[in-house]
Design a protein around this motif. Structure first.
Motif, PDB file in Angstrom:
ATOM      1  N   ALA A  45       0.831  -1.205   0.000  1.00 45.17           N
ATOM      2  CA  ALA A  45       0.000   0.000   0.000  1.00 45.17           C
ATOM      3  C   ALA A  45       0.866   1.254   0.000  1.00 45.17           C
ATOM      4  CB  ALA A  45      -0.922  -0.002   1.218  1.00 45.17           C
ATOM      5  N   LEU A  46       1.993   1.215   0.718  1.00 46.60           N
ATOM      6  CA  LEU A  46       2.892   2.364   0.766  1.00 46.60           C
ATOM      7  C   LEU A  46       3.482   2.665  -0.610  1.00 46.60           C
ATOM      8  CD1 LEU A  46       4.636   4.455   2.310  1.00 46.60           C
ATOM      9  CD2 LEU A  46       6.305   2.623   2.671  1.00 46.60           C
ATOM     10  N   LEU A  47       3.974   1.623  -1.290  1.00 49.19           N
ATOM     11  CA  LEU A  47       4.558   1.823  -2.615  1.00 49.19           C
ATOM     12  C   LEU A  47       3.510   2.360  -3.595  1.00 49.19           C
ATOM     13  CD1 LEU A  47       6.819  -1.356  -2.976  1.00 49.19           C
ATOM     14  CD2 LEU A  47       7.554   1.012  -2.669  1.00 49.19           C
ATOM     15  N   GLY A  48       2.310   1.804  -3.514  1.00 49.37           N
ATOM     16  CA  GLY A  48       1.245   2.289  -4.389  1.00 49.37           C
ATOM     17  C   GLY A  48       0.903   3.742  -4.117  1.00 49.37           C
ATOM     18  N   GLY A 172      -1.544  -6.553  -0.891  1.00 52.86           N
ATOM     19  CA  GLY A 172      -1.964  -6.118  -2.219  1.00 52.86           C
ATOM     20  C   GLY A 172      -3.449  -6.322  -2.448  1.00 52.86           C
ATOM     21  N   VAL A 173      -3.963  -7.466  -2.020  1.00 53.57           N
ATOM     22  CA  VAL A 173      -5.385  -7.769  -2.212  1.00 53.57           C
ATOM     23  C   VAL A 173      -6.258  -6.806  -1.411  1.00 53.57           C
ATOM     24  CG1 VAL A 173      -7.185  -9.484  -1.797  1.00 53.57           C
ATOM     25  CG2 VAL A 173      -4.998 -10.191  -2.778  1.00 53.57           C
ATOM     26  N   VAL A 174      -5.929  -6.631  -0.127  1.00 47.38           N
ATOM     27  CA  VAL A 174      -6.730  -5.742   0.727  1.00 47.38           C
ATOM     28  C   VAL A 174      -6.666  -4.308   0.226  1.00 47.38           C
ATOM     29  CG1 VAL A 174      -6.890  -4.736   3.046  1.00 47.38           C
ATOM     30  CG2 VAL A 174      -6.552  -7.196   2.771  1.00 47.38           C
ATOM     31  N   SER A 175      -5.471  -3.857  -0.161  1.00 43.36           N
ATOM     32  CA  SER A 175      -5.314  -2.488  -0.643  1.00 43.36           C
ATOM     33  C   SER A 175      -6.119  -2.249  -1.919  1.00 43.36           C
ATOM     34  CB  SER A 175      -3.834  -2.198  -0.889  1.00 43.36           C
ATOM     35  OG  SER A 175      -3.628  -0.881  -1.320  1.00 43.36           O
ATOM     36  N   GLN A 176      -6.115  -3.230  -2.809  1.00 44.89           N
ATOM     37  CA  GLN A 176      -6.828  -3.086  -4.085  1.00 44.89           C
ATOM     38  C   GLN A 176      -8.337  -3.151  -3.900  1.00 44.89           C
ATOM     39  OE1 GLN A 176      -5.075  -2.701  -6.949  1.00 44.89           O
ATOM     40  NE2 GLN A 176      -6.531  -3.054  -8.592  1.00 44.89           N
ATOM     41  N   LEU A 177      -8.811  -4.077  -3.072  1.00 45.06           N
ATOM     42  CA  LEU A 177     -10.245  -4.304  -2.943  1.00 45.06           C
ATOM     43  C   LEU A 177     -10.920  -3.375  -1.942  1.00 45.06           C
ATOM     44  CD1 LEU A 177     -10.413  -8.221  -3.045  1.00 45.06           C
ATOM     45  CD2 LEU A 177     -10.690  -6.584  -4.926  1.00 45.06           C
ATOM     46  N   GLY A 251      15.489  -2.763  -5.694  1.00 42.11           N
ATOM     47  CA  GLY A 251      14.739  -3.090  -6.897  1.00 42.11           C
ATOM     48  C   GLY A 251      13.264  -3.285  -6.646  1.00 42.11           C
ATOM     49  N   ILE A 252      12.903  -3.588  -5.401  1.00 41.16           N
ATOM     50  CA  ILE A 252      11.483  -3.768  -5.077  1.00 41.16           C
ATOM     51  C   ILE A 252      10.727  -2.472  -5.333  1.00 41.16           C
ATOM     52  CG2 ILE A 252       9.865  -4.217  -3.186  1.00 41.16           C
ATOM     53  CD1 ILE A 252      11.831  -6.187  -2.044  1.00 41.16           C
ATOM     54  N   GLY A 253      11.412  -1.348  -5.144  1.00 44.50           N
ATOM     55  CA  GLY A 253      10.752  -0.073  -5.392  1.00 44.50           C
ATOM     56  C   GLY A 253      10.286   0.081  -6.824  1.00 44.50           C
ATOM     57  N   LEU A 254      10.931  -0.625  -7.740  1.00 47.73           N
ATOM     58  CA  LEU A 254      10.527  -0.548  -9.148  1.00 47.73           C
ATOM     59  C   LEU A 254       9.238  -1.316  -9.411  1.00 47.73           C
ATOM     60  CD1 LEU A 254      14.003  -1.014 -10.876  1.00 47.73           C
ATOM     61  CD2 LEU A 254      12.730   1.113 -10.525  1.00 47.73           C
ATOM     62  N   TYR A 255       8.865  -2.213  -8.497  1.00 49.12           N
ATOM     63  CA  TYR A 255       7.635  -2.974  -8.703  1.00 49.12           C
ATOM     64  C   TYR A 255       6.446  -2.042  -8.870  1.00 49.12           C
ATOM     65  CZ  TYR A 255      10.141  -7.168  -7.074  1.00 49.12           C
ATOM     66  OH  TYR A 255      11.015  -8.198  -6.922  1.00 49.12           O
ATOM     67  N   SER A 256       6.421  -0.990  -8.050  1.00 53.10           N
ATOM     68  CA  SER A 256       5.284  -0.064  -8.130  1.00 53.10           C
ATOM     69  C   SER A 256       5.272   0.680  -9.461  1.00 53.10           C
ATOM     70  CB  SER A 256       5.337   0.936  -6.970  1.00 53.10           C
ATOM     71  OG  SER A 256       6.586   1.609  -6.947  1.00 53.10           O
ATOM     72  N   ALA A 257       6.463   1.022  -9.966  1.00 54.94           N
ATOM     73  CA  ALA A 257       6.524   1.722 -11.259  1.00 54.94           C
ATOM     74  C   ALA A 257       6.000   0.833 -12.379  1.00 54.94           C
ATOM     75  CB  ALA A 257       7.963   2.138 -11.550  1.00 54.94           C
ATOM     76  N   TYR A 258       6.405  -0.426 -12.380  1.00 54.52           N
ATOM     77  CA  TYR A 258       5.921  -1.352 -13.407  1.00 54.52           C
ATOM     78  C   TYR A 258       4.417  -1.589 -13.247  1.00 54.52           C
ATOM     79  CZ  TYR A 258      10.386  -2.646 -15.484  1.00 54.52           C
ATOM     80  OH  TYR A 258      11.564  -2.616 -16.175  1.00 54.52           O
ATOM     81  N   GLY A 264      -0.470  -1.154 -15.593  1.00 57.50           N
ATOM     82  CA  GLY A 264      -1.752  -0.621 -15.144  1.00 57.50           C
ATOM     83  C   GLY A 264      -2.483  -1.561 -14.205  1.00 57.50           C
ATOM     84  N   ALA A 265      -1.731  -2.264 -13.353  1.00 52.41           N
ATOM     85  CA  ALA A 265      -2.320  -3.303 -12.502  1.00 52.41           C
ATOM     86  C   ALA A 265      -2.598  -2.832 -11.081  1.00 52.41           C
ATOM     87  CB  ALA A 265      -1.390  -4.521 -12.468  1.00 52.41           C
ATOM     88  N   GLY A 266      -2.243  -1.608 -10.716  1.00 49.61           N
ATOM     89  CA  GLY A 266      -2.547  -1.098  -9.393  1.00 49.61           C
ATOM     90  C   GLY A 266      -1.784  -1.804  -8.286  1.00 49.61           C
ATOM     91  N   ASP A 267      -2.320  -1.668  -7.057  1.00 46.70           N
ATOM     92  CA  ASP A 267      -1.633  -2.221  -5.884  1.00 46.70           C
ATOM     93  C   ASP A 267      -1.498  -3.738  -5.962  1.00 46.70           C
ATOM     94  OD1 ASP A 267      -1.570   0.338  -5.064  1.00 46.70           O
ATOM     95  OD2 ASP A 267      -2.732   0.064  -3.232  1.00 46.70           O
ATOM     96  N   MET A 268      -2.497  -4.426  -6.512  1.00 46.13           N
ATOM     97  CA  MET A 268      -2.416  -5.870  -6.613  1.00 46.13           C
ATOM     98  C   MET A 268      -1.286  -6.291  -7.564  1.00 46.13           C
ATOM     99  SD  MET A 268      -5.556  -8.582  -7.188  1.00 46.13           S
ATOM    100  CE  MET A 268      -6.604  -7.615  -6.106  1.00 46.13           C
TER     101      MET A 268
END
Length: 270
Positions: A45-48, A172-177, A251-258, A264-268
């Motif tokens: 949720a933070l990265l998103g 990811g699931v909770v943040s998205q839903l 590199g995990i920080g790049l996950y949010s950018a991708y 276009g997949a959002g927090d999930m």
């Protein structure tokens, strides 16, 4: 002196047997699972949140650096010293309750102008983790018998990897839903629940509390760990493994950018 041979079976059967027969370790482990899951639960949720507010991949990577660097620095300087000199149960409970309060700060971050607060709260959570982890690990030998220690140590390491995986997925699931605010609230509640389980442990959390500091001032006491690592080559090799692995965490920080900018997949997607 020969190490005690575990009477427990290896792998999952041994883990289950240990948790069934040792109540105090079961409570400590449960608190550890909840607390560590919360650490990774909020990360998604933070990265998103940061990526969406700033539109910068660098901002996400910076969040991961802030999540890990303060913990590493505090671990070198003071948190191990605290776990060795004070009641470890109280240290863990205090770290959990402090993080529960800090975790609510993310609810205030609504615009890019408030991203600094997200970074500050992340650093504070990292510092709290630096006190919780050594106190938890150092408590294990006091709560298990000699023949349980090998299995307990293996379970401790396996738990970290599992909570990283499961906590991230659930976050990811909770943040998205249900929204990021829900994820941040659940994260805060997880620390409170962890403190409840750890407070119920009635085992021996003995440390060197009350023992005089070594000659040569407080600074000498704070650098005991560094001197120990310097003079024991085997321990030094083990200690260097995790920092090398952590170099890849940026590199995990790049996950949010991708997730946001490419797929276009959002927090999930993170």
């Amino acid at each position: 002196m020969k190490a005690a041979v575990s009477s427990l079976p290896r792998g999952l059967p041994g883990y289950l047997a240990l948790l069934r027969r040792n109540r105090n370790y079961r409570l400590l482990w449960t608190g550890q699972v909840i607390s560590q899951s919360g650490d990774w639960f909020y990360t998604v949720a933070l990265l998103g949140l940061i990526t969406q507010l700033t539109g910068s991949a660098l901002s996400g990577s910076l969040a991961i650096v802030i999540q890990t660097l303060p913990s590493a620095i505090m671990g070198l300087l003071i948190s191990g010293f605290v776990a060795d000199r004070f009641d470890r149960q109280k240290v863990m409970i205090a770290a959990d309750l402090a993080r529960a309060a800090v975790a609510l700060c993310f609810l205030l971050v609504r615009t890019a102008d408030w991203v600094w607060l997200a970074y500050a709260a992340t650093a504070a959570l990292s510092i709290g983790l630096s006190f919780f982890t050594p106190a938890s690990s150092a408590s294990i030998p006091n709560l298990v018998s000699a023949d349980e220690l090998t299995v307990a140590g293996a379970l401790d390491v396996a738990t970290f990897a599992t909570t990283l995986f499961v906590g991230s997925i659930l976050g990811g699931v909770v943040s998205q839903l249900f929204g990021r605010d829900t994820a941040f609230l659940v994260n805060s509640a997880s620390f409170v629940l962890s403190a409840v389980f750890i407070s119920r442990v009635r085992g021996n959390f003995s440390s060197r509390q009350g023992e005089p500091l070594p000659p040569g001032s407080l600074l000498r006491g704070l650098t005991e760990g560094l001197r120990f690592v310097r003079h024991d080559a085997r321990i030094r090799l083990f200690v260097l493994v995790k920092p090398a692995w952590c170099l890849a965490l940026g590199g995990i920080g790049l996950y949010s950018a991708y997730a946001f900018q490419v797929y276009g997949a959002g927090d999930m997607g993170i």
